[in-house]
Design an enzyme around this catalytic site. Structure first.
Site, PDB file in Angstrom:
ATOM      1  N   CYS A   2       0.826  -1.207   0.000  1.00  0.00           N
ATOM      2  CA  CYS A   2       0.000   0.000   0.000  1.00  0.00           C
ATOM      3  C   CYS A   2       0.862   1.260   0.000  1.00  0.00           C
ATOM      4  CB  CYS A   2      -0.871   0.027   1.254  1.00  0.00           C
ATOM      5  SG  CYS A   2      -1.867  -1.447   1.444  1.00  0.00           S
ATOM      6  N   ARG A  27       4.878   0.691  -6.073  1.00  0.00           N
ATOM      7  CA  ARG A  27       4.904  -0.168  -4.895  1.00  0.00           C
ATOM      8  C   ARG A  27       3.992  -1.378  -5.069  1.00  0.00           C
ATOM      9  NH1 ARG A  27       6.843   2.498  -0.300  1.00  0.00           N
ATOM     10  NH2 ARG A  27       5.530   1.300   1.085  1.00  0.00           N
ATOM     11  N   TRP A  74      -2.903  -2.661  -1.712  1.00  0.00           N
ATOM     12  CA  TRP A  74      -2.473  -3.989  -2.166  1.00  0.00           C
ATOM     13  C   TRP A  74      -3.182  -4.954  -1.235  1.00  0.00           C
ATOM     14  CZ3 TRP A  74       0.423  -8.265  -0.523  1.00  0.00           C
ATOM     15  CH2 TRP A  74       0.981  -9.054  -1.545  1.00  0.00           C
ATOM     16  N   ASN A 100      -1.499   1.535   5.873  1.00  0.00           N
ATOM     17  CA  ASN A 100      -0.594   0.526   5.324  1.00  0.00           C
ATOM     18  C   ASN A 100      -0.140  -0.322   6.497  1.00  0.00           C
ATOM     19  OD1 ASN A 100       1.442  -0.938   4.112  1.00  0.00           O
ATOM     20  ND2 ASN A 100       2.840   0.795   3.884  1.00  0.00           N
ATOM     21  N   GLY A 101      -0.240  -1.645   6.386  1.00  0.00           N
ATOM     22  CA  GLY A 101       0.145  -2.528   7.492  1.00  0.00           C
ATOM     23  C   GLY A 101      -0.997  -3.481   7.800  1.00  0.00           C
ATOM     24  N   GLU A 484      18.853 -15.212 -10.123  1.00  0.00           N
ATOM     25  CA  GLU A 484      18.361 -13.850 -10.321  1.00  0.00           C
ATOM     26  C   GLU A 484      17.816 -13.668 -11.751  1.00  0.00           C
ATOM     27  OE1 GLU A 484      17.504 -11.553  -8.477  1.00  0.00           O
ATOM     28  OE2 GLU A 484      17.498  -9.756  -9.707  1.00  0.00           O
ATOM     29  N   LYS A 488      14.031 -12.550 -12.494  1.00  0.00           N
ATOM     30  CA  LYS A 488      13.667 -11.395 -13.324  1.00  0.00           C
ATOM     31  C   LYS A 488      12.671 -11.828 -14.386  1.00  0.00           C
ATOM     32  CE  LYS A 488      14.587  -8.830 -11.427  1.00  0.00           C
ATOM     33  NZ  LYS A 488      15.133  -8.731 -10.171  1.00  0.00           N
ATOM     34  N   GLU A 491       9.217 -12.590 -12.867  1.00  0.00           N
ATOM     35  CA  GLU A 491       8.586 -11.384 -12.304  1.00  0.00           C
ATOM     36  C   GLU A 491       7.930 -10.529 -13.381  1.00  0.00           C
ATOM     37  OE1 GLU A 491      10.836  -9.614  -8.419  1.00  0.00           O
ATOM     38  OE2 GLU A 491      12.003  -9.606 -10.244  1.00  0.00           O
ATOM     39  N   HIS A 507      19.958 -33.835 -10.932  1.00  0.00           N
ATOM     40  CA  HIS A 507      19.121 -34.333  -9.846  1.00  0.00           C
ATOM     41  C   HIS A 507      17.672 -33.877  -9.983  1.00  0.00           C
ATOM     42  CE1 HIS A 507      22.703 -35.823  -7.906  1.00  0.00           C
ATOM     43  NE2 HIS A 507      23.273 -34.653  -8.139  1.00  0.00           N
ATOM     44  N   LYS A 608       6.700  -3.581  -4.659  1.00  0.00           N
ATOM     45  CA  LYS A 608       8.114  -3.212  -4.607  1.00  0.00           C
ATOM     46  C   LYS A 608       8.673  -3.420  -3.207  1.00  0.00           C
ATOM     47  CE  LYS A 608      11.899  -1.292  -6.071  1.00  0.00           C
ATOM     48  NZ  LYS A 608      12.736  -2.168  -6.909  1.00  0.00           N
TER      49      LYS A 608
HETATM   50  C1  G6P Z   1       9.879  -7.464  -3.191  1.00  0.00           C
HETATM   51  C2  G6P Z   1      10.387  -6.802  -4.459  1.00  0.00           C
HETATM   52  C3  G6P Z   1      11.740  -7.388  -4.850  1.00  0.00           C
HETATM   53  C4  G6P Z   1      12.714  -7.266  -3.690  1.00  0.00           C
HETATM   54  C5  G6P Z   1      12.170  -7.876  -2.409  1.00  0.00           C
HETATM   55  C6  G6P Z   1      13.025  -7.525  -1.206  1.00  0.00           C
HETATM   56  O1  G6P Z   1       9.581  -8.787  -3.438  1.00  0.00           O
HETATM   57  O2  G6P Z   1       9.449  -6.974  -5.504  1.00  0.00           O
HETATM   58  O3  G6P Z   1      12.254  -6.705  -5.972  1.00  0.00           O
HETATM   59  O4  G6P Z   1      13.907  -7.899  -4.025  1.00  0.00           O
HETATM   60  O5  G6P Z   1      10.860  -7.357  -2.140  1.00  0.00           O
HETATM   61  O6  G6P Z   1      12.980  -6.137  -1.039  1.00  0.00           O
HETATM   62  P1  G6P Z   1      14.091  -5.288  -0.318  1.00  0.00           P
HETATM   63  O7  G6P Z   1      13.557  -3.891  -0.362  1.00  0.00           O
HETATM   64  O8  G6P Z   1      14.181  -5.820   1.083  1.00  0.00           O
HETATM   65  O9  G6P Z   1      15.361  -5.460  -1.055  1.00  0.00           O
END
Ligand code: G6P
Length: 613
Positions: A2, A27, A74, A100-101, A484, A488, A491, A507, A608
């Site tokens: 949020c 976000r 969210w 938010n929370g 990673e 990506k 995502e 395996h 985010k």
């Molecule tokens: C969310 C974001 C990711 C990020 C992760 C950890 O899942 O979408 O891109 O890597 O949070 O976030 P941070 O701010 O702790 O790196």
């Protein structure tokens, strides 16, 4: 997660709030709403979906007024719907709250309020808050502020709040416990926001609220108090972000802009951590060489992309410092029984500094009396404020949900940290440290080389994007690169992708390989057996007719003979090759997403900054 924005000033709040919410879109959200004071009491509009839906609702039914609060939601408690969108109101429609929370005891509060005649419209935890405030006023609280404080004393969980009262002109209240919220100070205008980029163009200074604090914003200024009503003096911080840092600067998306920013970000991070004689210098490390000599163990904890940086950090620290290093995910660490002792250094890695599981793990480590060092991108974030020592990644605001420049900056931070600790412990000679610094200095140009060949990567993505799945393989330092790259891809392109340690392929994932399966193999050249092992794994894929897309060092004929498609990167030391290789994989995912027509900066369901568990 949020997003919150609030405004107190002379202007009509509606366009200011909408613009702020637009800047918080990254976000992640699925509905939005605003509330403002009007001459006839509070006015509000809400809608499901993107902000354009809210704008349409406002065009169909105009609203003007000031001050105001706004929210992007969210969904956690209750599906995305207009009713569940914020702001939530009390039974009289005179108190509006954005949140938010999570209010953890909301069910008990809701039952108690329900027994006193309150009725609720939504499925959310948030809606209890305006009703609690209403109840406090009905029970004799002398004013809105006291009612708010008394209500918050009953709420358990986490919140960042914006609160507006119909009967309290020109005033917005903000409160924080465990969820991010800042107060921005402009010229005769005051703002609240989930983060600085949302309001950066309007403000000169920022107040970072602490947990358990309430801010009262009026045209005369900002007062911060605790839940007992005592005034708290707060330092005002100058805004460290240039307004244009939160703009797309001509790129089609923030993600593409941030991918292209990487050479500059890394060059500048390097420069700020090297002395005139090219030795690593970390100004705020806060630990003496003696401390590192006596150190026995490092525990690195993080989530998402930052966890891949943690894995790289582990491999590099083990390689360069001789320390025992472990990693864990924040969501796992906090619920197992970790055996860490005082002589363990706890390292938290986070772009935002607000990820709930990483923060909870840090607090657990502190309870165990460990020292805490954080690798973080956001000045004033919760993680930063609760750490003994900070290594800032200095990447600037990252707006694209999928992390790119923050990741490579985390890798570079680990490289600098490892060299620093290796020298402090006497594990690295002057000559070896100098050679490492020289190799690091080559990274920004090597990334530039990859970016210049983006068209080739786009062509490969166009060819392979439409399969149901993709496998990413790498070894040692580039095992996290494979993870990673796969992350990506899933995502932003929504293509299923799996990252694997190449040696582990036999395996399990080898069963998936057939003539349709793209297998992205990170096999940049090294001087040792890891490269040969990787080539053997590529041959195993070839033998099963997998479609090999290789990441290889420029001029490598061996890989060229095996691969259907090849992405070349310039020669770079194995230790630091992940900083370069991952950029090619970011672009591969980017162009696959583009070909699949997804919303790259705001991929579905993702947030985010994950500020709830
Ligand atoms: C969310 C974001 C990711 C990020 C992760 C950890 O899942 O979408 O891109 O890597 O949070 O976030 P941070 O701010 O702790 O790196």
């Amino acid at each position: 997660m949020c997003g919150i924005v609030g405004y107190v000033g002379e202007r009509d709040a509606v366009p200011v709030l909408l613009e702020g919410l637009r800047r918080l879109e990254y976000r992640g959200y699925d509905s939005a709403g605003i509330a403002v004071q009007t001459p006839d009491g509070l006015g509000w509009r809400k809608s499901v979906g993107r902000l354009t839906e809210l704008e349409q609702a406002l065009a169909a039914n105009e609203l003007h007024g000031r001050p105001g609060i706004g929210h992007t939601r969210w969904a956690t408690h209750g599906e995305p719907s207009t009713t569940n969108s914020h702001p939530h109101l009390d039974g009289t429609g005179r108190i509006a709250v954005v949140h938010n929370g999570i209010i953890e005891n909301y069910q008990a509060l809701r039952d108690a309020l329900g027994a006193c005649g309150h009725t609720f419209q939504s499925d959310t935890d948030t809606e209890v808050l305006p009703h609690l405030i209403e109840a406090e006023l009905a029970q004799g609280a002398p004013d809105s502020e006291t009612a708010l404080r008394q209500a918050l004393q009953q709420a358990r969980g986490a919140y960042a709040l914006g609160v507006l009262f119909a009967d309290q002109p020109d005033t917005v209240y903000a409160a924080r416990l465990g969820s991010p919220l800042i107060v921005g100070i402009g010229d005769g205008e005051y703002f609240i926001a989930s983060d600085v980029p949302a309001i950066v163009k309007h403000i000169r200074e920022v107040i970072y609220l602490n947990d358990g604090e309430i801010a009262v914003l009026t045209p005369d200024g900002v007062t911060v108090k605790n839940l007992e009503g005592e005034v708290i003096e707060h330092k005002r911080h100058p805004v460290a972000i240039a307004p244009e840092a939160a703009e797309r600067a001509g790129f089609e998306t923030f993600m593409l802009k941030e991918i292209h920013e990487q050479p500059r970000v890394l060059r500048s991070l390097l420069e700020s951590h090297l002395t005139d004689t090219d030795r690593v210098h970390i100004p705020d490390i806060g630990f003496s060489d003696d401390y590192f000599q006596l150190l026995r163990r490092i525990m690195i904890v993080s989530c998402g992309t930052a966890y891949h940086a943690a894995m790289y950090g582990k491999f590099l620290l083990e390689h360069l410092t001789g320390l025992a290093v472990e990693t864990d995910l924040g969501s796992e660490f906090r619920y197992r029984s970790p055996r860490i002792e005082r002589d363990t250094l706890f390292v938290a890695v986070s772009q935002s500094g607000e990820t709930a599981d990483t923060l909870a793990s840090l607090r657990l480590a502190r309870e165990m009396k460990c020292k805490v060092c954080s690798i973080c991108n956001v000045v004033g974030s919760s993680l930063v404020r609760e750490s003994d020592s900070i290594l800032y990644t200095e990447a600037g605001p990252e707006i694209g949900v999928a992390s790119t420049k923050a990741y490579t900056a985390q890798l570079l931070a680990f490289a600098l940290f490892s060299i620093h600790v290796g020298r402090a412990r006497g594990e690295l000679s002057d000559a070896r440290a100098a050679a490492l610094v020289k190799a690091l200095a080559a990274v920004p140009d090597a990334i530039h080389y990859v970016l210049e060949r983006a068209d080739r990567i786009r062509a490969i993505a166009d060819k392979h994007h439409d399969g149901p799945s993709a496998l990413y393989l790498g070894r040692r330092f580039n095992y996290p690169t494979a993870l990673e790259g796969a992350l990506k891809n899933k995502e932003i392109s929504y293509q299923h992708a799996e990252g694997y340690a190449a040696g582990e392929m036999k395996h399990g994932p080898i069963a998936l390989i057939n003539e349709y399966m793209p297998v992205i193999c990170v096999c940049t050249q090294t001087d040792d057996e890891v490269y040969d092992k990787m080539i053997s794994n590529v041959r195993e894929v070839e033998a099963r007719h997998g479609r090999i897309i290789a990441l290889a060092t420029d001029g490598d004929r061996q890989v060229a003979d095996l691969a259907e498609d090849i992405i070349y990167v310039p020669p770079i030391s194995e230790e630091f090759s992940p900083l370069v290789n991952v950029v090619a994989l970011q672009l591969l995912a980017y162009y696959a997403a583009q070909a699949r027509g997804t919303d790259i900066d705001k991929p579905r369901n993702l947030a985010k900054s994950v500020t709830v568990e």
